[in-house]
Design a protein around this motif. Structure first.
Motif, short mmCIF file in Angstrom:
data_model
loop_
_atom_site.label_atom_id
_atom_site.label_comp_id
_atom_site.label_asym_id
_atom_site.label_seq_id
_atom_site.Cartn_x
_atom_site.Cartn_y
_atom_site.Cartn_z
N VAL A 34 -16.25 -31.14 5.91
CA VAL A 34 -17.14 -32.06 6.62
C VAL A 34 -17.07 -33.42 5.94
CG1 VAL A 34 -19.37 -32.25 7.74
CG2 VAL A 34 -18.71 -30.07 6.69
N HIS A 35 -16.56 -34.41 6.64
CA HIS A 35 -16.36 -35.73 6.03
C HIS A 35 -17.66 -36.54 5.99
CE1 HIS A 35 -16.65 -37.91 9.87
NE2 HIS A 35 -15.89 -36.97 10.40
N GLY A 36 -17.61 -37.68 5.32
CA GLY A 36 -18.78 -38.54 5.19
C GLY A 36 -18.92 -39.54 6.33
N TRP A 37 -20.04 -40.25 6.31
CA TRP A 37 -20.32 -41.26 7.33
C TRP A 37 -19.30 -42.39 7.24
CZ3 TRP A 37 -22.98 -41.38 11.64
CH2 TRP A 37 -23.22 -42.62 12.26
N GLY A 38 -18.75 -42.76 8.38
CA GLY A 38 -17.77 -43.84 8.42
C GLY A 38 -16.37 -43.41 8.03
N ALA A 39 -16.19 -42.13 7.73
CA ALA A 39 -14.86 -41.62 7.34
C ALA A 39 -14.28 -40.82 8.50
CB ALA A 39 -14.98 -40.78 6.08
N SER A 40 -13.37 -39.91 8.18
CA SER A 40 -12.76 -39.06 9.19
C SER A 40 -12.21 -37.82 8.49
CB SER A 40 -11.62 -39.79 9.92
OG SER A 40 -10.48 -39.91 9.08
N GLN A 41 -11.58 -36.95 9.26
CA GLN A 41 -10.99 -35.75 8.69
C GLN A 41 -9.73 -36.02 7.88
OE1 GLN A 41 -8.91 -33.07 11.53
NE2 GLN A 41 -9.49 -34.57 13.10
N LEU A 54 -3.11 -21.15 -0.35
CA LEU A 54 -3.67 -20.10 -1.20
C LEU A 54 -4.12 -18.89 -0.39
CD1 LEU A 54 -5.88 -22.29 -3.57
CD2 LEU A 54 -3.69 -21.21 -4.13
N GLY A 55 -3.98 -18.98 0.93
CA GLY A 55 -4.38 -17.86 1.77
C GLY A 55 -5.73 -18.03 2.42
N CYS A 56 -6.11 -19.28 2.71
CA CYS A 56 -7.35 -19.56 3.42
C CYS A 56 -7.02 -20.15 4.80
CB CYS A 56 -8.20 -20.57 2.66
SG CYS A 56 -8.71 -20.04 1.01
N ILE A 57 -7.91 -19.94 5.73
CA ILE A 57 -7.80 -20.59 7.03
C ILE A 57 -8.77 -21.77 7.02
CG2 ILE A 57 -8.14 -20.33 9.52
CD1 ILE A 57 -7.30 -17.42 9.19
N CYS A 58 -8.23 -22.97 7.16
CA CYS A 58 -9.02 -24.18 6.98
C CYS A 58 -9.20 -24.93 8.29
CB CYS A 58 -8.35 -25.10 5.97
SG CYS A 58 -8.14 -24.34 4.34
N LEU A 59 -10.36 -25.56 8.42
CA LEU A 59 -10.66 -26.36 9.60
C LEU A 59 -11.22 -27.70 9.16
CD1 LEU A 59 -11.03 -26.81 12.66
CD2 LEU A 59 -13.24 -25.64 12.47
N THR A 60 -10.59 -28.79 9.57
CA THR A 60 -11.13 -30.13 9.42
C THR A 60 -11.43 -30.66 10.81
OG1 THR A 60 -9.01 -31.31 9.57
CG2 THR A 60 -9.64 -30.48 7.40
N ALA A 104 -16.35 -20.90 3.11
CA ALA A 104 -16.70 -22.01 2.22
C ALA A 104 -16.87 -23.26 3.06
CB ALA A 104 -15.59 -22.22 1.19
N VAL A 105 -17.81 -24.11 2.65
CA VAL A 105 -18.00 -25.40 3.30
C VAL A 105 -17.84 -26.48 2.24
CG1 VAL A 105 -19.52 -26.87 4.65
CG2 VAL A 105 -19.55 -24.40 5.01
N VAL A 106 -16.97 -27.45 2.54
CA VAL A 106 -16.66 -28.53 1.61
C VAL A 106 -17.13 -29.83 2.26
CG1 VAL A 106 -14.85 -29.75 0.37
CG2 VAL A 106 -14.67 -27.28 0.72
N GLY A 107 -18.18 -30.43 1.72
CA GLY A 107 -18.75 -31.64 2.32
C GLY A 107 -18.72 -32.82 1.37
N SER A 108 -18.61 -34.01 1.95
CA SER A 108 -18.65 -35.25 1.17
C SER A 108 -19.74 -36.15 1.72
CB SER A 108 -17.30 -35.98 1.24
OG SER A 108 -16.28 -35.25 0.58
N LEU A 127 -20.16 -23.32 -1.48
CA LEU A 127 -20.59 -24.64 -1.02
C LEU A 127 -20.14 -25.70 -2.02
CD1 LEU A 127 -22.32 -26.24 1.07
CD2 LEU A 127 -24.28 -25.83 -0.44
N SER A 128 -19.29 -26.61 -1.55
CA SER A 128 -18.82 -27.72 -2.38
C SER A 128 -19.40 -29.03 -1.86
CB SER A 128 -17.28 -27.78 -2.36
OG SER A 128 -16.84 -28.96 -3.02
N LEU A 129 -20.11 -29.74 -2.72
CA LEU A 129 -20.76 -31.00 -2.34
C LEU A 129 -20.25 -32.13 -3.22
CD1 LEU A 129 -24.48 -29.75 -2.12
CD2 LEU A 129 -22.74 -29.75 -0.30
#
Length: 247
Positions: A34-41, A54-60, A104-108, A127-129
């Motif tokens: 999940v990207h930040g305000w004013g950014a993008s994927q 590494l064997g994960c299915i990722c979605l941006t 997992a959710v990776v947010g900025s 959860l990565s913040l």
């Protein structure tokens, strides 16, 4: 990637030989960025590719009001973007090869703020913040771009109890593993905000806290970008590999 191992017999005529069949897990971890305000994927794609390896299915994805939908930026609200995030999560969790209990959710920044609220609405294991922003609960339906910046900056310098903020309250309920990343020279998310988040994560399974030396809020330095990527990938590798060993 950790594999499943099965001892088998292979029929050869009227006899058999012993064999070992190795296959990838039936279900794989999912990682949602999940990207930040004013950014993008776009900035998330490099980390997503590494984690996919590494064997994960990722979605941006791009939140409404960004990238091709930037025309909506003046009217999109936090509620709108939370719905975007929920829809993206549900898409990932429904993927036939994703284990919905290993997401997992990776947010900025703004995306990290939304990610904490997501944890009250959907199962999240990791959860990565990075530089998580903080907003007052009031004016939830006001367009994000029209929130008063001076008041917001003052609010982020306050020491807040979890009961005073929805995102911090969500953190108190989270019981998974957390990565919290601060930028040393952040002009938008001050140390007080990071402290509020750290104190709110009172019941997590594990907490990893890192400061990127010399980094600004947007990680404009290539060196700082690489440092953050290294922290994220190492943490994700440890978490996912540890989970698979335990299964």
């Amino acid at each position: 990637m950790v594999t499943q191992t099965f001892e088998i017999d292979i029929a050869v005529g009227n006899q058999s030989v012993s064999g070992t069949l190795l296959s990838p897990p039936a279900r794989l971890p999912g990682v949602l960025f999940v990207h930040g305000w004013g950014a993008s994927q776009q900035p998330d794609l490099d980390q997503a590719r590494e984690l996919a390896g590494l064997g994960c299915i990722c979605l941006t994805f791009d939140l409404r009001g960004h990238a091709r939908d930037s025309a909506q930026q003046q009217v999109v609200t936090r509620e709108d973007n939370l719905r975007d995030l929920l829809t993206a999560y549900d898409l990932l969790a429904a993927h036939q090869h994703v284990d919905p209990q290993m997401i997992a959710v990776v947010g900025s920044s703004y995306g990290a703020y939304l990610a904490t609220i997501l944890t009250m609405l959907r199962p999240v294991k990791w959860l990565s913040l990075r530089v998580p922003a903080l907003y007052e609960d009031s004016n939830w339906d006001t367009p994000k771009a029209k929130l008063e910046r001076v008041a917001l900056a003052q609010y982020r310098r306050r020491s807040l109890a979890p009961g005073e903020n929805l995102a911090l309250h969500a953190c108190t309920r989270f019981e998974g593993d957390v990565l919290l990343v601060e930028s040393e020279n952040d002009d938008f998310v001050p140390p007080a905000t990071i402290r509020n988040y750290r104190h709110a994560f009172a019941h997590v399974h594990s907490m990893t806290y890192r400061i990127i030396d010399g980094a600004d809020h947007g990680l404009t330095s290539k060196t700082c970008q690489k440092a953050y990527s290294s922290v994220l990938i190492n943490w994700a590798t440890e978490m996912i590999a540890g989970e698979r060993r335990g299964r």
